[in-house]
Design a protein around this motif. Sequence first.
Motif, PDB file in Angstrom:
ATOM      1  N   LEU A 149       0.833  -1.203   0.000  1.00  0.00           N
ATOM      2  CA  LEU A 149       0.000   0.000   0.000  1.00  0.00           C
ATOM      3  C   LEU A 149       0.869   1.255   0.000  1.00  0.00           C
ATOM      4  O   LEU A 149       0.572   2.230  -0.702  1.00  0.00           O
ATOM      5  CB  LEU A 149      -0.915  -0.007   1.226  1.00  0.00           C
ATOM      6  N   THR A 150       1.941   1.232   0.772  1.00  0.00           N
ATOM      7  CA  THR A 150       2.854   2.376   0.823  1.00  0.00           C
ATOM      8  C   THR A 150       3.444   2.666  -0.557  1.00  0.00           C
ATOM      9  O   THR A 150       3.527   3.827  -0.985  1.00  0.00           O
ATOM     10  CB  THR A 150       3.986   2.110   1.831  1.00  0.00           C
ATOM     11  N   LYS A 151       3.842   1.610  -1.275  1.00  0.00           N
ATOM     12  CA  LYS A 151       4.389   1.790  -2.623  1.00  0.00           C
ATOM     13  C   LYS A 151       3.342   2.387  -3.565  1.00  0.00           C
ATOM     14  O   LYS A 151       3.636   3.295  -4.351  1.00  0.00           O
ATOM     15  CB  LYS A 151       4.865   0.445  -3.179  1.00  0.00           C
ATOM     16  N   LEU A 152       2.123   1.869  -3.476  1.00  0.00           N
ATOM     17  CA  LEU A 152       1.063   2.343  -4.369  1.00  0.00           C
ATOM     18  C   LEU A 152       0.699   3.797  -4.077  1.00  0.00           C
ATOM     19  O   LEU A 152       0.436   4.576  -5.000  1.00  0.00           O
ATOM     20  CB  LEU A 152      -0.172   1.452  -4.232  1.00  0.00           C
ATOM     21  N   VAL A 153       0.683   4.161  -2.800  1.00  0.00           N
ATOM     22  CA  VAL A 153       0.377   5.550  -2.448  1.00  0.00           C
ATOM     23  C   VAL A 153       1.473   6.474  -2.979  1.00  0.00           C
ATOM     24  O   VAL A 153       1.196   7.570  -3.472  1.00  0.00           O
ATOM     25  CB  VAL A 153       0.210   5.707  -0.923  1.00  0.00           C
TER      26      VAL A 153
END
Length: 254
Positions: free
Chosen positions: A163-167
Amino acid sequence: MDLTFERGSMDAPKGHALVYFRSSQDFDDCWATYIIVLPILVDVAKYVPPFLMNQMGEIGPKDLSSFAFPPAPEPVDGYSYVEELASAREDDIVFGGTVNPDDVSSTMMRVNEAIGWYAQAYSDSRQIPGEPEAAETSEALPGYGVSEVLYDLMSDGDKLGELTKLVGRLRDAVESGDDGLTAETQSEIDVLGRRLPDNHQIDHLVQAAKVAGETGAKLANLYLQRCFHLLGEEYVKLGQVEEDIQALEAGGTS
């Protein structure tokens, strides 16, 4: 991702294709999978026994509109075998580039990209000239089947890492004004978000990440911190982060 038709046509895909890749370790090695775009939408839920419904989740008629099997390419006996098989079955042949067969997660993602690309080409070829595109075309081609499999295999910590990468990717898309990448990344976050508890407030996180400038960056970071504190049951830190979010959303500073 560069994909090219070697049998068949981009203008008229058959709806079923052998997609092959070359090994980055030995270019003579061929690895392949098979993509199918269903000509008829199927409401899978109708055929699932009631006692399995909770495990299946909400599967609609569009969730299986296109798929590949195997989900990661498997070794085949060279390109000549791919040609012979496609000729006998009247399949399209698509070259997907080179992959590292040892990196299964990466190859699954490459196959997932190929599904979306091929399904979109099939949909475009069926569009009647002069008619507006159907409003739900993008919904009919999910393109995230493999992502869903990967997310289901992840621990909650790994999901938050993804999720951190996608954000981060969403923030880059917003700041660069890339509307296409923004929509694509938001859709993938939605897929991942459905596999996280509701109290993670992924919808609020997405809206924060779509705010341009420093405020959006700070809010997105705070919402991510909030997710990690929930996972770690760090309730004191969680309370502080929620206060910071409220202050920033109210126009204050954190």
